[in-house]
Design an enzyme around this catalytic site. Structure first.
Site, short mmCIF file in Angstrom:
data_model
loop_
_atom_site.label_atom_id
_atom_site.label_comp_id
_atom_site.label_asym_id
_atom_site.label_seq_id
_atom_site.Cartn_x
_atom_site.Cartn_y
_atom_site.Cartn_z
N ARG B 57 48.66 -21.06 20.40
CA ARG B 57 48.05 -20.26 21.47
C ARG B 57 46.97 -19.32 20.95
NH1 ARG B 57 52.17 -19.13 24.69
NH2 ARG B 57 53.42 -20.26 23.18
N THR B 58 47.18 -18.73 19.79
CA THR B 58 46.16 -17.81 19.28
C THR B 58 44.88 -18.59 18.94
OG1 THR B 58 47.86 -16.36 18.38
CG2 THR B 58 45.65 -16.08 17.50
N LYS B 86 44.97 -28.49 -2.70
CA LYS B 86 44.50 -28.82 -4.04
C LYS B 86 44.47 -27.60 -4.93
CE LYS B 86 41.42 -32.19 -2.00
NZ LYS B 86 40.14 -31.93 -1.34
N ARG B 107 44.16 -16.73 10.28
CA ARG B 107 45.62 -16.59 10.41
C ARG B 107 46.19 -17.14 9.11
NH1 ARG B 107 50.19 -17.18 14.10
NH2 ARG B 107 49.03 -15.67 15.33
N HIS B 135 47.98 -7.85 13.57
CA HIS B 135 47.50 -8.85 14.52
C HIS B 135 46.76 -8.09 15.63
CE1 HIS B 135 47.08 -12.42 16.73
NE2 HIS B 135 48.32 -12.67 17.10
#
Ligand SMILES: Nc1ncnc2c1ncn2[C@@H]1O[C@H](COP(=O)(O)OP(=O)(O)OP(=O)(O)O)[C@@H](O)[C@H]1O
Ligand SMILES: [Mg+2]
Ligand SMILES: [Zn+2]
Lengths: 153, 312
Positions: B57-58, B86, B107, B135
């Protein structure tokens, strides 16, 4: 004074005096004596009588000057220590271990999930938010730190 | 606007005035977020979505916000498939990405990762959640929801309910409520209270804070009931969890004595904290809250990037 000097007068080097009693070995760990010249004498006095502190420890290291980082690390664990630079048996310069506003690369962040504890090309960084007693805050994750011995990098 | 070109890592990076500006702009963005009007201040601009942790959703609301502003997105949505696998550092990944886009939304599972990204990037970085850390856009959309319902953010009585210890959204929200002079009522099970560090910081700001563990009493004079998830992992045994979760469940009976204008909020996804019967009452604000994510993120992106056209 004379009783302190009985340890070993040095020609050139650094004396860290007024170390909180019991912390001399931690100061040695910060200095990292392995990194010194093989012929540098290091003398340590533990539990010495002191007017100011009751008891104190003293560390004297030949042929070494402390980097600012090491001075910061010492300031964190024993903020009342003094550092004297000895040249030709005389005290050339004496100062207290003042903390700067930011401490870079000296401590590990105690938050295991902090990005600075991951293999990233950055050094730890803390802001000094309080000075009496010292409280630091991680510049990345905001974690507060008020005990430093176990976090020395 | 003063936010132009700035990183937004924590709600504490924003002053009350800056938050007010974003919220005012967000209100104007609503018809554009709904697709009823068209605007393109981010014409020709690219925003990178660096999602090193799953978040539907974010990420989607940010992508929607960018596109509603006429910009376009490039996205890392699956960290496992990306170069991180990697062994490339986050620092290098962000450094590279900052050459591909005008701004980066990140995020990441580690606390402090967004600040590291901000240092690696010479383009603005917006934090969309760094582990248990910050956040800020969640807080902005929480505030937008309250402001839409009450036309003010001052003098409200806001109950923060549930896991106040690990719930990062409530820490930032509490900070913002203190900034605006609303009253905070903490309603948490004994083991999941607000951390001392957070509480001290709020008290230092002069916040009005009280504790009322009894849900029914807390609800009585509340304007906002902000519900968070209580996670099973936080409890040593399952029966403790069920007892606590049960006593913090919102249903019609809990809301019987509530003020008529009380709104119930939740960052979603919910997991049984709010009974479906609440959805059809005028109290339910959580779906509106989820929608407001888009205009709020539009407002923020526009403040950070708007007018920064190439060559201009
Ligand atoms: N040549 C030297 N070799 C080893 N240690 C020395 C030498 N000269 C001075 N010191 C030590 O360096 C520190 C600072 O010297 P100073 O003469 O300023 O000491 P002080 O008068 O005791 O001052 P303070 O108030 O710091 O205790 C003391 O610990 C002293 O013992
Ligand atoms: Mg002396
Ligand atoms: Zn940290």
């Amino acid at each position: 004074m004379v009783r302190e000097l009985k340890i070993t007068p040095i020609k050139n080097g650094t004396v860290i005096d007024h170390i909180t009693s019991g912390l001399a070995l931690d100061v040695l760990r910060i200095i990292n004596i392995q990194s010194l010249d093989k012929d540098s004498t290091v003398s340590v006095a533990i539990r010495v009588r002191s007017g100011k502190l009751g008891w104190k420890d003293i560390v004297k290291v030949e042929n070494m000057e402390l980097s600012p980082r090491k001075v910061n690390a010492i300031a964190l664990i024993t903020p009342r220590a003094t550092i004297s630079i000895i040249r030709d048996f005389k005290v050339q310069e004496k100062r207290t271990v003042d903390l700067p506003d930011r401490i870079i690369g000296v401590l590990r962040c105690p938050n295991p999930n902090c990005i600075t504890n991951q293999p990233e090309p950055v050094e730890s960084e803390f802001e000094v938010t309080e000075r009496h007693p010292v409280i630091l805050q991680c510049a990345y994750c905001d974690r507060r730190v008020d005990s430093f011995l176990s976090q020395l990098a | 606007m003063s936010l132009h070109g700035r990183d937004v890592i924590s709600i504490r990076d924003l002053s009350r005035e800056e938050i007010e500006e974003i919220l005012a702009s967000s209100r104007k963005m609503v018809p554009y977020a709904e697709g009823k009007k068209v605007t393109h201040p981010l014409d020709d601009q690219i925003v990178a979505m660096a999602f090193f942790e799953p978040s539907t959703r974010t990420r989607l609301s940010f992508e929607s916000a960018v596109q509603r502003l006429g910009g376009s997105c490039i996205t890392i949505a699956d960290a496992a498939a990306s170069s991180m696998r990697k062994g490339e550092s986050l620092y290098d990944t962000i450094r590279m990405l900052s050459g591909y886009a005008e701004a980066i939304v990140i995020r990441h599972p580690n606390e402090g990762s967004a600040r590291l990204a901000a240092r690696a990037s010479d383009r603005p970085v917006i934090n969309a959640g760094d582990g248990a850390g910050q956040h800020p856009t969640q807080t902005l959309l929480d505030l937008a929801t309250m402001q839409e319902a009450f036309d003010t953010l001052s003098g409200l009585r806001v109950v923060l309910l549930g896991d106040l210890k690990y719930g990062r959204t409530v820490h930032s929200l509490a900070h913002a409520l203190a900034l605006f002079g609303s009253e905070i009522v903490l309603s948490a099970p004994p083991t999941l209270g607000l951390p001392d560090e957070v509480l001290e910081r709020l008290e230092h700001m002069g916040a009005k804070i009280t504790a009322e563990p009894d849900l029914h009493k807390a609800v009585r004079d509340a304007d906002v009931l902000y519900v968070t998830r209580i996670q099973k992992e936080r409890f040593p045994d399952e029966s403790d969890y069920r007892k606590v979760a049960g006593s913090y469940r919102i249903d019609a009976s809990v809301l019987r004595d509530a003020k008529p204008r009380l709104i119930v909020m939740h960052p979603l996804p919910r997991a049984g904290e709010i009974a479906p019967e609440v959805d059809d009452t005028p109290h339910a604000a959580y779906f509106r809250q989820a929608f407001l994510a888009v205009p709020v993120r539009m407002a923020l992106l526009n403040a950070v990037l708007g007018g920064a056209k190439k060559g201009g």
